[in-house]
Design a protein around this motif. Structure first.
Motif, mmCIF file in Angstrom:
data_model
loop_
_atom_site.group_PDB
_atom_site.id
_atom_site.type_symbol
_atom_site.label_atom_id
_atom_site.label_comp_id
_atom_site.label_asym_id
_atom_site.label_seq_id
_atom_site.Cartn_x
_atom_site.Cartn_y
_atom_site.Cartn_z
ATOM 1 N N PRO A 164 64.980 48.679 49.940
ATOM 2 C CA PRO A 164 64.552 49.881 49.204
ATOM 3 C C PRO A 164 65.693 50.669 48.574
ATOM 4 N N THR A 205 67.417 48.713 45.662
ATOM 5 C CA THR A 205 66.543 48.705 44.483
ATOM 6 C C THR A 205 66.575 50.040 43.770
ATOM 7 N N THR A 208 61.007 46.520 44.726
ATOM 8 C CA THR A 208 61.515 46.416 46.097
ATOM 9 C C THR A 208 61.059 45.119 46.758
ATOM 10 N N THR A 212 58.797 50.451 52.209
ATOM 11 C CA THR A 212 58.495 50.028 50.839
ATOM 12 C C THR A 212 57.857 51.152 50.040
ATOM 13 N N THR A 246 59.836 54.152 48.341
ATOM 14 C CA THR A 246 60.461 54.003 47.030
ATOM 15 C C THR A 246 59.656 54.692 45.938
#
Length: 282
Positions: free
Chosen positions: A122, A125, A180, A223, A226
């Motif tokens: 995460p 990214t 991600t 996740t 993000t």
């Protein structure tokens, strides 16, 4: 006597005015950054208010949103894939040596998987997309601002907050979780490749050992956080671009400040979100 007294008053008045001017300048130089700091947050708050009002007021700019969604996703995909692959290789190589020292080599797949899906994937990214997308959005909107294109849109009854800002912010929010997943995938696969280069292990066994203790609480919250990173990237880059001034130098400042501020806010938000995830999902 009167002449001397008048001369003394004149000299005293000049000295007092000079001292007062110095004090005023010192006070201004001390409080200036503080005032600018609160002014920046005040403008950002008003910007967010306009953004929310524009985002929830129909009609919606679906075509522009799809364009921005594709623009952010397709052009960021190679970067996040490469960053994920590099992260997986580095984690596998560096962690392998440490685990061998403590006699825990069998835990390598789990360490790589947990490290990538819970934190490395995460944050890597978000920072990669911040470096690419935030600079692009800040420069694009900054150029439109200094060339008065945004003012022309406003005069033509086109809401720039709806057409330019809301579409980009929403695209960033929805694209970050998908990117991600790409980072996680390439990181885990290349972690297996790096481990196999040192000691052959089948991909099936690597995946089994890595994911056997993973739950949805380990995967889903990191996740989904993000989305917050995407919100920060979109808002800050659009804000810096919409408030750009000063011609081409202003566009350059908008692009640079978008990347710097977005990355800083992402790191600060990650500290808070990690703590909240540990409190509510551990």
């Amino acid at each position: 006597m009167t002449v001397h007294f008048a001369l003394f008053r004149f000299v005293f008045a000049m000295a007092y005015s000079t001292t007062s001017a110095h004090r005023a300048r010192d006070f201004s130089s001390t409080t200036g950054p503080v005032v600018k700091f609160f002014e920046w947050f005040g403008n950002l708050s008003m910007f967010c208010g306009r953004l929310v009002r524009a985002a929830f007021t129909p009609p919606y700019e679906v075509r522009e949103f799809v364009h921005q969604f594709d623009e952010l996703g397709s052009k960021s995909l190679p970067l996040v894939a490469l960053a994920g692959a590099a992260t997986g290789i580095v984690l596998a190589l560096s962690t392998r040596d440490s685990l061998i020292r403590f006699g825990a080599k069998s835990f390598l797949p789990a360490v790589v998987v947990f490290s990538i899906i819970k934190e490395s994937g995460p944050i890597i990214t978000a920072l990669v997309v911040s470096g690419r997308a935030a600079a692009g959005i800040g420069a694009e909107l900054g150029a439109m601002k200094v060339t008065e294109q945004i003012d022309a849109m406003d005069a033509s009854a086109v809401n720039p907050y709806k057409f330019l800002v809301a579409t980009r912010v929403l695209a960033c929010m929805l694209m970050l979780p998908l990117l991600t997943l790409v980072t996680d995938f390439f990181g885990i696969v290349m972690g297996w490749v790096a481990n196999t280069a040192a000691e052959p292990i089948s991909l099936r066994l690597f995946i089994h050992d890595g994911f056997k203790d993973v739950t949805f609480n380990d995967f889903l919250p990191p996740t989904l956080k993000t989305i917050v990173f995407g919100l920060l990237i979109g808002i800050i880059s659009c804000f810096q671009g919409m408030y750009a001034t000063g011609g081409t130098e202003g566009v350059e400042r908008a692009a640079t400040s978008s990347v710097v501020l977005a990355s800083l806010f992402i790191i600060l938000a990650d500290v808070l979100l990690v703590h909240l995830i540990l409190v509510f999902f551990s």
